[in-house]
Scaffold this active site. Structure first.
Site, mmCIF file in Angstrom:
data_model
loop_
_atom_site.group_PDB
_atom_site.id
_atom_site.type_symbol
_atom_site.label_atom_id
_atom_site.label_comp_id
_atom_site.label_asym_id
_atom_site.label_seq_id
_atom_site.Cartn_x
_atom_site.Cartn_y
_atom_site.Cartn_z
ATOM 1 N N TYR A 115 -1.655 -0.316 -11.221
ATOM 2 C CA TYR A 115 -1.872 -1.741 -10.924
ATOM 3 C C TYR A 115 -3.112 -2.231 -11.654
ATOM 4 C CZ TYR A 115 1.303 -0.678 -7.143
ATOM 5 O OH TYR A 115 2.382 -0.261 -6.403
ATOM 6 N N CYS B 59 -0.752 7.571 -11.059
ATOM 7 C CA CYS B 59 -0.939 6.484 -10.087
ATOM 8 C C CYS B 59 -2.389 6.024 -10.082
ATOM 9 C CB CYS B 59 -0.546 6.966 -8.696
ATOM 10 S SG CYS B 59 -0.496 5.645 -7.478
ATOM 11 N N TYR C 129 0.851 -1.202 0.000
ATOM 12 C CA TYR C 129 0.000 0.000 0.000
ATOM 13 C C TYR C 129 0.878 1.240 0.000
ATOM 14 C CZ TYR C 129 -3.595 -3.340 1.161
ATOM 15 O OH TYR C 129 -4.434 -4.418 1.114
ATOM 16 N N SER C 130 0.486 2.223 -0.801
ATOM 17 C CA SER C 130 1.227 3.489 -0.823
ATOM 18 C C SER C 130 0.968 4.242 0.471
ATOM 19 C CB SER C 130 0.749 4.374 -1.974
ATOM 20 O OG SER C 130 1.014 3.762 -3.193
HETATM 21 P P1 NAP Z 1 -12.082 2.825 -9.154
HETATM 22 O O1 NAP Z 1 -12.909 3.361 -8.066
HETATM 23 O O2 NAP Z 1 -12.406 1.495 -9.728
HETATM 24 O O3 NAP Z 1 -11.991 3.821 -10.356
HETATM 25 C C1 NAP Z 1 -11.697 5.167 -10.174
HETATM 26 C C2 NAP Z 1 -12.114 5.925 -11.394
HETATM 27 O O4 NAP Z 1 -11.294 5.543 -12.517
HETATM 28 C C3 NAP Z 1 -13.567 5.677 -11.799
HETATM 29 O O5 NAP Z 1 -14.113 6.919 -12.092
HETATM 30 C C4 NAP Z 1 -13.403 4.816 -13.028
HETATM 31 O O6 NAP Z 1 -14.496 5.000 -13.929
HETATM 32 C C5 NAP Z 1 -12.165 5.401 -13.626
HETATM 33 N N1 NAP Z 1 -11.581 4.575 -14.696
HETATM 34 C C6 NAP Z 1 -11.864 3.299 -15.036
HETATM 35 N N2 NAP Z 1 -11.171 2.947 -16.129
HETATM 36 C C7 NAP Z 1 -10.439 4.021 -16.487
HETATM 37 C C8 NAP Z 1 -9.538 4.276 -17.550
HETATM 38 N N3 NAP Z 1 -9.228 3.359 -18.469
HETATM 39 N N4 NAP Z 1 -8.962 5.493 -17.636
HETATM 40 C C9 NAP Z 1 -9.249 6.449 -16.718
HETATM 41 N N5 NAP Z 1 -10.109 6.275 -15.706
HETATM 42 C C10 NAP Z 1 -10.699 5.065 -15.577
HETATM 43 O O7 NAP Z 1 -10.562 2.849 -8.641
HETATM 44 P P2 NAP Z 1 -9.900 2.028 -7.469
HETATM 45 O O8 NAP Z 1 -10.579 0.710 -7.302
HETATM 46 O O9 NAP Z 1 -9.756 2.889 -6.285
HETATM 47 O O10 NAP Z 1 -8.512 1.680 -8.107
HETATM 48 C C11 NAP Z 1 -7.421 2.482 -8.046
HETATM 49 C C12 NAP Z 1 -6.183 1.704 -8.469
HETATM 50 O O11 NAP Z 1 -5.095 2.285 -7.779
HETATM 51 C C13 NAP Z 1 -6.201 0.232 -8.116
HETATM 52 O O12 NAP Z 1 -5.763 -0.497 -9.219
HETATM 53 C C14 NAP Z 1 -5.159 0.161 -6.987
HETATM 54 O O13 NAP Z 1 -4.498 -1.077 -6.937
HETATM 55 C C15 NAP Z 1 -4.235 1.265 -7.365
HETATM 56 N N6 NAP Z 1 -3.375 1.810 -6.324
HETATM 57 C C16 NAP Z 1 -3.724 1.804 -5.020
HETATM 58 C C17 NAP Z 1 -2.853 2.295 -4.083
HETATM 59 C C18 NAP Z 1 -3.134 2.248 -2.605
HETATM 60 O O14 NAP Z 1 -2.215 2.542 -1.856
HETATM 61 N N7 NAP Z 1 -4.292 1.889 -2.154
HETATM 62 C C19 NAP Z 1 -1.654 2.852 -4.479
HETATM 63 C C20 NAP Z 1 -1.351 2.883 -5.828
HETATM 64 C C21 NAP Z 1 -2.219 2.369 -6.737
HETATM 65 P P3 NAP Z 1 -15.660 3.921 -14.217
HETATM 66 O O15 NAP Z 1 -15.444 2.770 -13.304
HETATM 67 O O16 NAP Z 1 -16.929 4.655 -13.931
HETATM 68 O O17 NAP Z 1 -15.519 3.576 -15.654
#
Ligand code: NAP
Length: 410
Positions: free
Chosen positions: A410, A364, A196-197
């Site tokens: 990711y 990110c 986790y970041s």
């Molecule tokens: P999410 O809620 O599923 O999506 C966030 C937004 O991104 C929604 O508005 C979604 O739109 C949109 N989206 C979907 N496909 C896209 C695309 N191709 N281009 C641009 N936007 C798009 O996001 P989440 O589940 O929080 O995921 C975030 C990601 O960050 C995960 O993969 C996670 O592993 C990663 N991450 C997390 C951390 C951490 O520390 N927790 C750190 C670094 C990275 P719609 O769904 O409405 O289409």
């Protein structure tokens, strides 16, 4: 050992003590040289072509290990390791000096690491990495766990605060930690470490507290057979109660770091929980250089304001510090919009930022956003004459060499 050559050659290896088995390297390797068993991720010396594509995506740095050998370690040998073998003395042949020089040259070349592909910003503070591992984790205490998304929102995203008490656990904004979920899997092996970041600045949630924050989304998905998949680690973290003890490994990450230069403009592009490191960046700037000449520019995508982590607190960040573009994809009254769409709306400003040698870009979040973000930067470079007349690919390569372009998806 498989005999490859009598002359010394460098062999690419993965440190099993640090590797968190996230599979990123195996997914990245363009020649399928990386594979794994239940124990270890390993590199096939007969396939690895030293392209170094796997180096920068590795979140822990465990991938960046090299030994000079006269006979390569086999896959079976690597799979049996619990730690890396030490560098063996290469026996001097008839011309001992020449051999020694060759070994040194190989080691120096190997330690070029990512071959200039991704490096830390020149002004970033020096990170500490891999202080704690699975065999010797740091034990942190949960001192806070609260929901960041609205009660009625689909996603349960949480702000979790971990206190390290009297354990020294130095971190920088942009680094990550690993959390060990207690228990074992169906094969009796410990569960994989999840990364986790860090979502807080280096000196803690409150100045000089020995703690850090994470932004964690509870993973609950409907499977194709109608059943429910519940992410083991994310549910463990999201359910942690105040006072619970957690095994932490790391810290990890030596490139996705914040410049300490007050002149630096920082463009931060994220989706969902990918916002975690940018909260750390923002709080750092707010705390130590609120009047910096360089500004923070945030493009943050979520389904709706109710689903956007830190929506309320973001409203209170001064516009002079943080230029915010909050972008929503599922508003009833508006067409779907992604961060890459909003980047095009701000094309002129982004083009101006791309012209400056003090601009840093960070991406990110969801892997799927990468292609769209790339396409928007390419269009911006094409539409708005760059003073250097360079394409986005050229601009990105230059920024990456300078440690000014970073992607963590990711
Ligand atoms: P999410 O809620 O599923 O999506 C966030 C937004 O991104 C929604 O508005 C979604 O739109 C949109 N989206 C979907 N496909 C896209 C695309 N191709 N281009 C641009 N936007 C798009 O996001 P989440 O589940 O929080 O995921 C975030 C990601 O960050 C995960 O993969 C996670 O592993 C990663 N991450 C997390 C951390 C951490 O520390 N927790 C750190 C670094 C990275 P719609 O769904 O409405 O289409």
């Amino acid at each position: 050992m498989t005999t490859l050559a009598l002359q010394p050659v460098k062999q690419h290896l993965i440190d099993p003590e640090i590797c968190i088995r996230c599979n990123t390297c195996e997914e990245t390797c363009p020649v399928d040289a990386i594979t794994h068993d239940a124990n270890n991720y390993v590199v096939d010396a007969t396939k690895c072509n030293f392209c170094l594509d796997c180096i920068s995506p590795c979140p822990t740095g465990s991938i960046d290990n090299w030994r000079i050998v006269t006979a390569a370690f086999s896959l079976d040998e690597q799979m049996s390791w619990s730690e890396l073998p030490v560098q063996q003395q290469i026996a001097a042949g008839t011309d001992g000096e020449a051999l020694e020089a060759e070994v040194e040259a190989l080691l120096a070349e190997a330690h070029l690491g990512a071959g200039g592909k991704a490096s830390a910003p020149a002004s970033a503070a020096k990170p500490t990495i891999n202080l704690f591992n699975r065999a010797r984790p740091a034990i942190a205490t949960v001192t806070g766990n609260f929901r960041l998304t609205d009660a009625g929102a689909d996603n349960d995203v949480r702000h979790v605060i971990l206190d390290f008490g009297d354990i020294a656990f130095p971190v920088l904004e942009g680094q990550s930690i690993g959390i060990a979920t207690p228990g074992v899997d169906a094969n009796g092996a410990p569960h994989r470490i999840r990364l986790y970041s860090i979502a807080s600045p280096r000196h803690g949630e409150k100045p000089n507290a020995n703690n850090l924050a994470l932004t964690v989304k509870r993973v609950v998905e409907t499977r194709s057979d109608g059943g429910t998949f519940r992410g083991l680690a994310s549910n463990y973290v999201c359910d942690l109660k105040q006072g619970a003890k957690v095994q932490v490994v790391g810290p990890f990450g030596s490139t996705f770091l914040m410049p300490d230069d007050p002149q630096a403009d920082i463009v931060m592009i994220c989706t969902g929980t990918g916002s975690a490191p940018f909260r750390g960046f923002t709080e750092r700037r707010r705390r130590v250089m609120p009047n910096a000449k360089g500004k923070l520019h945030l493009f943050f995508g979520a389904r709706s304001p109710q689903e956007l982590p830190y929506f309320g607190p973001l409203q209170k960040v001064p516009k002079t510090l943080l230029d915010q573009e909050l972008v929503f994809s599922r508003l009833a009254e508006r067409p779907k919009e992604y961060v890459q769409d909003r980047m095009r709306t701000r094309a002129k400003d982004l083009a101006e930022l791309l012209r400056r040698d003090t601009t840093h870009i960070y991406v990110c979040g969801l892997r799927g956003m990468e292609a769209g973000v790339e396409a928007s930067f390419a269009a911006i470079c094409g539409e708005h004459a760059q003073s250097r007349q360079e394409s986005w690919q050229e601009c990105r390569a230059r920024m990456r060499d300078d440690g000014r372009f970073h992607v963590e998806t990711y």
